[in-house]
Every structure is written in structure tokens, then in C-alpha cells.
Write a protein that holds these residues in place. Structure first.
Motif, short mmCIF file in Angstrom:
data_model
loop_
_atom_site.label_atom_id
_atom_site.label_comp_id
_atom_site.label_asym_id
_atom_site.label_seq_id
_atom_site.Cartn_x
_atom_site.Cartn_y
_atom_site.Cartn_z
N ASP A 55 47.05 35.78 30.85
CA ASP A 55 48.44 35.39 31.08
C ASP A 55 49.43 36.35 30.44
O ASP A 55 50.62 36.33 30.78
CB ASP A 55 48.69 33.98 30.57
N VAL A 56 48.96 37.20 29.54
CA VAL A 56 49.83 38.20 28.92
C VAL A 56 49.80 39.51 29.70
O VAL A 56 50.84 40.14 29.90
CB VAL A 56 49.40 38.46 27.46
N LEU A 57 48.62 39.89 30.17
CA LEU A 57 48.45 41.22 30.75
C LEU A 57 48.47 41.25 32.27
O LEU A 57 48.59 42.34 32.86
CB LEU A 57 47.14 41.84 30.25
N LEU A 58 48.35 40.10 32.91
CA LEU A 58 48.26 40.06 34.37
C LEU A 58 49.44 39.31 34.97
O LEU A 58 49.84 38.26 34.47
CB LEU A 58 46.95 39.42 34.82
N ALA A 59 49.98 39.88 36.05
CA ALA A 59 51.09 39.23 36.76
C ALA A 59 50.57 38.01 37.51
O ALA A 59 49.36 37.87 37.75
CB ALA A 59 51.72 40.22 37.73
N PRO A 60 51.45 37.10 37.90
CA PRO A 60 51.01 35.95 38.70
C PRO A 60 50.33 36.40 39.99
O PRO A 60 50.58 37.50 40.50
CB PRO A 60 52.33 35.22 39.00
N ALA A 61 49.46 35.54 40.51
CA ALA A 61 48.70 35.89 41.70
C ALA A 61 49.62 36.10 42.90
O ALA A 61 50.61 35.39 43.07
CB ALA A 61 47.68 34.79 42.00
N ASP A 62 49.28 37.11 43.73
CA ASP A 62 50.04 37.34 44.95
C ASP A 62 49.51 36.46 46.07
O ASP A 62 48.70 35.55 45.84
CB ASP A 62 49.99 38.83 45.34
N ALA A 63 49.93 36.72 47.30
CA ALA A 63 49.54 35.90 48.45
C ALA A 63 48.03 35.91 48.68
O ALA A 63 47.48 34.96 49.24
CB ALA A 63 50.27 36.37 49.70
N PRO A 69 47.63 44.01 36.99
CA PRO A 69 48.02 44.24 35.59
C PRO A 69 49.50 44.61 35.48
O PRO A 69 50.00 45.42 36.27
CB PRO A 69 47.12 45.43 35.18
N TRP A 70 50.18 44.00 34.53
CA TRP A 70 51.58 44.33 34.32
C TRP A 70 51.75 45.82 34.05
O TRP A 70 52.82 46.40 34.33
CB TRP A 70 52.15 43.54 33.16
N ALA A 71 50.73 46.45 33.51
CA ALA A 71 50.81 47.87 33.16
C ALA A 71 51.08 48.75 34.37
O ALA A 71 51.56 49.88 34.23
CB ALA A 71 49.51 48.32 32.48
#
Length: 358
Positions: A55-63, A69-71
Motif C-alpha cells: 500500500d506504500v509502494l504500489l498505486a491502486p489497481a487499474d482496470a 509501482p509508484w516509482a
């Protein structure tokens, strides 16, 4: 996102790395001068597969249900900026801000290259090349580091001003350019895979300042790093210098080939590229401040100084500085200014050399 093991293996690319006082490093993944830092980057990659960090390093799931990764996100909203900023903050604090260049920082460099060529109103193919390289970074996790392109001290002191530039254009071909010279100090070249060499290198092509993407393992590249940080043999005594030595270094080029796809015509420093990098830098500096404040609070308690007025005044000053920096970061992410293509300034014209833009 690749694994830490895949990153470690990628460093065995035939690179020539010299560390002052240590000599030629045959394998940066195993040598005592470089092994610990390699493992820190290995952990950086593997952390993205840890459910506790998701939940810190990954963006919410797409379609499609995929979490990026937020990176490696291209931010399109304040929420994206907040997510990226939170991931930078959490990861930089782990090293007390002593790991300043991560693969996430490398992606911001690539994003900055895109910004730079767009702001310079470059030809469509130039912009396409920058976008393709950014997509490669995001798709593979390849580690890119930054160099402004300035020359070494020795070059700058030469009598002939024409010989003071970092790089010399040996020749041009239909496929690319051949470069020679020496690039001044920059961060983590022993651990990265590519170096962005900024427009301070002195090369101009058709009157435009040129920058380059150069692989560390390319033929003709030698990386010369400073001495390792002073450290005790006992890692417990010197935990920061033992684990977080990025080994700033120079890059020496001897007839190094760079394809046109990795040649970008941008403005001289300060380049638009730095807009994204400063964001990451600020989180690194904030991590150092927070770590220092934590030490100060711990020592105040351990030394029985919680009622000591001069100590309390120092702590209040530190808390104010930390909170001011954090508030400014949050404000910038909550109220950003995004510019679209129609808002970009028109500049001196579009370069259309066939071999560079076909």
C-alpha cells in the motif's frame, strides 16, 4: 518490476569500475567496497514484492487489476503526487536519507528528459525517443543516474579554453555519435546501469546543447570512484558508512558510441530535468532532518535533559524546521500546476536533421 536478484545479475555487464585505494573491481556485487550498497538496492527492488509494503509502494489497481509501482508512475493528479511522495518518504527514511539515488530517482531523470525535449519544442522524433526511453525504464526497472555533464577539475584548469569541456565529439555517423572525454563527479555510477550526461558537457550539435544516455557497461567506459567512506571494521560501530556508501565517481569515455535515439538536444543547466529531481532530493533532505531529530529526542531522554531549557529550545527549532519542510512538500503535492502541450513555450525552432530525426 524486476527482482533484486535480476538487478544484481544486471550489474555483471562487463563494466570497468575502479575505486581509489581498492583498484579495479572485478565484480561490484561481491567486492567488499561495493557489496553492501548493491544489497541495499537489491532490497529496494524486492521490497515491491513484500505484501506489507504494497500500500506504500504500489498505486491502486487499474482496470486490469494491475498495481503499478509508484516509482514508475507518470503523475496526472494530486493523488498521484501524494502517492509518489509517500513512497519516496518511506523509502528514503530507511537509510536516514543517505541513499539519495534510487531507481525511482532514475525514473524521475527519464521523466525530466521528456519534459526537457518538450519544453525545447524539439522535433516529434526527439520527443518520441525520450518517451520510449522513459517507458523502457518503467518497464524494466533499469537504474539510471544523473550527471550534469561538467568537466573534471583538471580539464577546467587547462590553458586552452577550447579544451576545458568535459566531452569531445569524435565523429558523427548515420547511427549515432562517438564521444571521448571525462565527466566530473556524480552519484552512484558504480551501481547504476545508465548515466544521463547533462548539457554542461560542452558538445553542441547544429547549435543546440546536447545531452546523452551512456551505459556504464558500454565499450570504452571506465568509472573511477572516490575512496570508500571512513568506517570501522565493525558495522555496528559505523552503520551508515558501512551500508550506504554511494561512491560518487567520474566517468571516462574513450571513443564511446551513443545511438541517436539516446542523444537529446536540451537547454544548458539548469535544465528542466531538475524539476523532478529536486522533489526527490527534498524528501532525502527531509529524511536526514527527521532522523537527526529522532536522535536528538532519544539523547535528550537518555541524558535526562527533558527539563533543560536550552535543550528544549534546540529541539523546538529542529521540530519547526522539519515540520516546515514537510508542510511545503504536502502543499506542493496538494496544489500542483500541470501544464499541457498547448501551454509549452515556443522556442528557437525545430531541428530536423535527417539522421537525428528520421
Amino acid at each position: 518490476m524486476r527482482t533484486g536478484a535480476e538487478y544484481r545479475q544486471a550489474l555483471r555487464d562487463g563494466r570497468r569500475v575502479w575505486v581509489m585505494g581498492e583498484g579495479l573491481i572485478e565484480d561490484v556485487t561481491t567486492h567488499p567496497a561495493t557489496r553492501a550498497m548493491v544489497e541495499e538496492y537489491v532490497v529496494w527492488y524486492d521490497r515491491h514484492f513484500d505484501p506489507e509494503w504494497a500500500d506504500v509502494l504500489l498505486a491502486p489497481a487499474d482496470a486490469r487489476g494491475k498495481r503499478q509501482p509508484w516509482a514508475y508512475v507518470i503523475p496526472e493528479s494530486s493523488d498521484d503526487l501524494r502517492g509518489m511522495g509517500r513512497s519516496f518518504s518511506k523509502t528514503t527514511f530507511l537509510s536516514a536519507g543517505n541513499i539519495t539515488h534510487t531507481p525511482a530517482y532514475g525514473h524521475l531523470i527519464a521523466l525530466g528528459v521528456v519534459t526537457a525535449v518538450q519544453d525545447c519544442n524539439a522535433a516529434p522524433q526527439q520527443i518520441a525517443n525520450a518517451l520510449a526511453y522513459r517507458e523502457q525504464i518503467a518497464g524494466t526497472g533499469r537504474f539510471l543516474t544523473f550527471c550534469g555533464g561538467a568537466a573534471t577539475i583538471g580539464y577546467r584548469l587547462r590553458e586552452d579554453p577550447s579544451e576545458r569541456n568535459a566531452l569531445r565529439l569524435v565523429r558523427e555517423t548515420d547511427a549515432g555519435v562517438m564521444l571521448s572525454g571525462k565527466i566530473g563527479m556524480h552519484t552512484s555510477p558504480a551501481y547504476a546501469e545508465d548515466v544521463y550526461v547533462g548539457a554542461l558537457n560542452g558538445i553542441e550539435i547544429d547549435g543546440h546543447h546536447a545531452s546523452f544516455i551512456v551505459p556504464i557497461g558500454a565499450s570504452g567506459v571506465t568509472t573511477l570512484c572516490r575512496k570508500i567512506a571512513v568506517r570501522d571494521v565493525n558495522p555496528f560501530v559505523a552503520p551508515l558508512s558501512n551500508r550506504y556508501d554511494e561512491l560518487d565517481g567520474q566517468m571516462w569515455l574513450d571513443d564511446v558510441f551513443v545511438p541517436w535515439e539516446h542523444v537529446f538536444l536540451v537547454e544548458p543547466s539548469p535544465e528542466p530535468i531538475a524539476r523532478w529531481l529536486l522533489w526527490h532530493h527534498l524528501y532525502g533532505w527531509l529524511a536526514k532532518s527527521e532522523f537527526t531529530l529522532g536522535l536528538a529526542l532519544a539523547l535528550t531522554d537518555a541524558m535526562g535533559l527533558k527539563q533543560h531549557e536550552p535543550t528544549i529550545e534546540y529541539l523546538v527549532d529542529m521540530i519547526a524546521e522539519v515540520q516546515t519542510a514537510r508542510s511545503c512538500q504536502a502543499a506542493a503535492e496538494l496544489d500542483p500546476q500541470f501544464r499541457g502541450a498547448r501551454d509549452r513555450p515556443r522556442t528557437r525552432g525545430v531541428v530536423r536533421r535527417r539522421r537525428l530525426y528520421r
